[in-house]
Write a protein that holds these residues in place. Structure first.
Motif, PDB file in Angstrom:
ATOM      1  N   PRO A  30       0.814  -1.231   0.000  1.00  8.02           N
ATOM      2  CA  PRO A  30       0.000   0.000   0.000  1.00  8.02           C
ATOM      3  C   PRO A  30       0.841   1.272   0.000  1.00  8.02           C
ATOM      4  CG  PRO A  30      -0.813  -1.583   1.619  1.00  8.02           C
ATOM      5  CD  PRO A  30       0.521  -2.082   1.167  1.00  8.02           C
ATOM      6  N   VAL A  31       1.975   1.244   0.702  1.00  3.09           N
ATOM      7  CA  VAL A  31       2.830   2.425   0.761  1.00  3.09           C
ATOM      8  C   VAL A  31       3.454   2.708  -0.600  1.00  3.09           C
ATOM      9  CG1 VAL A  31       4.794   3.466   1.939  1.00  3.09           C
ATOM     10  CG2 VAL A  31       3.283   1.921   3.178  1.00  3.09           C
ATOM     11  N   MET A  32       3.919   1.668  -1.278  1.00  2.00           N
ATOM     12  CA  MET A  32       4.535   1.845  -2.593  1.00  2.00           C
ATOM     13  C   MET A  32       3.518   2.292  -3.631  1.00  2.00           C
ATOM     14  SD  MET A  32       7.152  -1.412  -2.730  1.00  2.00           S
ATOM     15  CE  MET A  32       8.744  -1.339  -1.916  1.00  2.00           C
ATOM     16  N   LEU A  33       2.299   1.759  -3.558  1.00  2.16           N
ATOM     17  CA  LEU A  33       1.259   2.186  -4.499  1.00  2.16           C
ATOM     18  C   LEU A  33       0.870   3.641  -4.256  1.00  2.16           C
ATOM     19  CD1 LEU A  33      -1.050  -0.973  -4.595  1.00  2.16           C
ATOM     20  CD2 LEU A  33       0.641  -0.238  -6.288  1.00  2.16           C
ATOM     21  N   ARG A 141      -1.693   6.061  10.808  1.00  2.00           N
ATOM     22  CA  ARG A 141      -1.326   4.675  10.516  1.00  2.00           C
ATOM     23  C   ARG A 141      -0.184   4.244  11.419  1.00  2.00           C
ATOM     24  NH1 ARG A 141      -0.666   3.246   4.360  1.00  2.00           N
ATOM     25  NH2 ARG A 141      -0.720   1.218   5.401  1.00  2.00           N
ATOM     26  N   GLU A 142      -0.195   2.973  11.740  1.00  3.00           N
ATOM     27  CA  GLU A 142       0.854   2.405  12.575  1.00  3.00           C
ATOM     28  C   GLU A 142       2.162   2.287  11.776  1.00  3.00           C
ATOM     29  OE1 GLU A 142       0.840   1.680  15.755  1.00  3.00           O
ATOM     30  OE2 GLU A 142      -1.236   2.402  15.971  1.00  3.00           O
ATOM     31  N   PRO A 143       3.303   2.538  12.396  1.00  4.68           N
ATOM     32  CA  PRO A 143       4.578   2.429  11.678  1.00  4.68           C
ATOM     33  C   PRO A 143       4.919   0.982  11.352  1.00  4.68           C
ATOM     34  CG  PRO A 143       4.957   2.834  13.999  1.00  4.68           C
ATOM     35  CD  PRO A 143       3.476   2.960  13.788  1.00  4.68           C
ATOM     36  N   ILE A 144       5.828   0.815  10.410  1.00  7.45           N
ATOM     37  CA  ILE A 144       6.313  -0.510  10.026  1.00  7.45           C
ATOM     38  C   ILE A 144       7.575  -0.805  10.841  1.00  7.45           C
ATOM     39  CG2 ILE A 144       7.174  -1.931   8.141  1.00  7.45           C
ATOM     40  CD1 ILE A 144       5.560  -0.224   6.221  1.00  7.45           C
TER      41      ILE A 144
END
Length: 437
Positions: A30-33, A141-144
């Motif tokens: 989702p982050v890359m998109l 959003r929660e961090p990775i």
């Protein structure tokens, strides 16, 4: 990969790679998109602005335009801004090429909707806690959270010194082959600080050429690196490109056949580029290792930023102009510089104008004394030597004495050593001097 920072000539930045595995794809997709949507939005807005107003939007304008978009709010603010900065840098490069007369250049275009774009986290966008890398996203959003190996930020220099680097940037890239994602790789850039270099020692001078690299040291040592294999790979790349372009010109652009040829062309060029970069890396590493082993404290290479400009003004024929413009002088010099700093050797770039037509021994100057096939025969002192070695010797004399014209060489030259690429060993090995003939 490493390089030297512009903030200090001896500040070293190094990038390490950490494979993440496909099991992390669900977190990063989702982050890359979202980053890909921001890129495509920049492309659309820039084209519309150019059509209606005849100008390209500025970087600040693009950031303000998309700050309220949903895709922007999925990323950390620094990561979203980094995507806009990458696009603006691509547009600036396109405009620079167009202004220099390259009308065939096209502006950056749209990416496919399912393209997994590389996401960049700047220093404010990530944190490190107990061997854990925390990649921040938007506030909603929660961090990775990624586990990293122990001593992941410790770098060992070639002399055995262990240096702890400070992470300054993190990137997550997708490895895609044949339209399939094979892996995710984390690239972390570490700032190793200022590396102390030697203050006393010998001086070496380098003369970069399309097929040869000459080296002369202040103790009389001479080295000649035969790079004809590197030049042959570049010429073969031109041949492959021409063959594919001829086939693609007979197809309708966008057809199935045209797309298949384009994919095959890109695969072939990527393979050749990997071979070329590997040979460049081996060459620059060997140059830095020779300086470190022989006690060199300062190395000097030619500043060739005006060489391509002169080749386009009729000073060279078409074949020589192609060799000059395709030789990666800047990439070789950048690799040579950071490898030298890692071995505590300072590398500087200076102009070498006039050194190739001046005798390195007696200092007499006459362009006619440089014969064909790289042979230099001085009409004053009757010195006969390889032309590139004469150029590096005159260059070294200019560095030591301030000028190379009319100055005698203050030391005696030793017989040159010749190095050539060995395909079996994948490195440069010393061969007979006849190999340079």
């Amino acid at each position: 990969m490493a390089w030297s920072s512009k903030s200090h000539p001896h500040r070293l930045l190094l990038t390490k790679q950490f494979p993440l595995g496909l099991e992390m794809l669900a977190l990063f997709q989702p982050v890359m998109l979202a980053a890909n949507k921001i890129w495509n939005s920049c492309v659309w807005h820039s084209r519309e602005t150019y059509k209606t107003e005849g100008r390209w939007p500025s970087e600040t304008e693009l950031k303000a335009k998309f700050r309220a978009f949903a895709a922007w709010k999925e990323l950390h603010s620094q990561s979203a801004q980094a995507t806009v900065e990458e696009y603006f840098e691509a547009v600036s490069s396109y405009r620079k090429h167009r202004n220099n007369g390259h009308g065939e250049m096209n502006p950056p275009g749209f990416k496919p909707k399912n393209c997994l774009r590389t996401v960049t986290w700047k220093r404010q966008g990530f944190a490190v806690e107990n061997n854990t890398l925390i990649l921040k996203l938007s506030r909603t959003r929660e961090p990775i959270i990624l586990p990293v190996p122990e001593n992941w930020d410790v770098i060992t220099l070639p002399d055995g010194t262990r240096v702890k680097g400070a992470p300054v940037e993190a990137k997550v890239k997708a490895v895609v082959r044949r339209r399939r994602v094979e892996n995710l790789v984390l690239h972390v850039t570490f700032d190793l600080g200022v590396i102390p270099v030697r203050t006393e020692g010998l001086v070496s001078a380098y003369d970069y050429n399309s097929a040869l690299v000459a080296r002369t040291v202040s103790n009389g040592t001479q080295d000649l690196f035969v790079c004809r294999e590197l030049l042959a790979l570049m010429q073969y790349r031109n041949k492959i490109t021409a063959e594919f372009q001829a086939k693609m010109s007979r197809c309708r652009e966008g057809s199935r056949r045209w797309k298949k040829l384009l994919a095959a062309k890109l695969r072939a060029l990527r393979k050749l580029d990997r071979r070329i970069k590997q040979m460049e890396h081996a060459l620059t590493k060997h140059l830095a290792e020779l300086d470190a082993a022989e006690g060199v404290a300062r190395a000097v290479a030619g500043d060739l930023k005006d060489l391509r400009r002169s080749s386009r003004t009729g000073m060279k024929n078409k074949e020589a102009s192609q060799k000059i413009n395709q030789m990666p002088y800047h990439r070789m010099q950048a690799g040579h510089k950071y490898k030298s700093i890692m071995r505590r050797v300072h590398l500087d770039a200076r102009t070498e104008k006039g050194t190739s037509v001046t005798c390195g021994v007696c200092g007499a100057r006459n362009p006619a004394w440089r014969r064909k096939r790289g042979l230099w025969v001085c009409g004053s002192c009757k010195t006969t030597m390889q032309a590139d070695l004469n150029g590096s010797t005159s260059f070294l004399k200019r560095v030591l004495l301030g000028d190379c014209i009319g100055r005698q060489l203050p030391f005696a030259l030793k017989p040159p050593r010749v190095w050539r690429w060995d395909r079996r060993l994948n490195r440069f090995v010393q061969v007979s001097p006849r190999a340079a003939a």
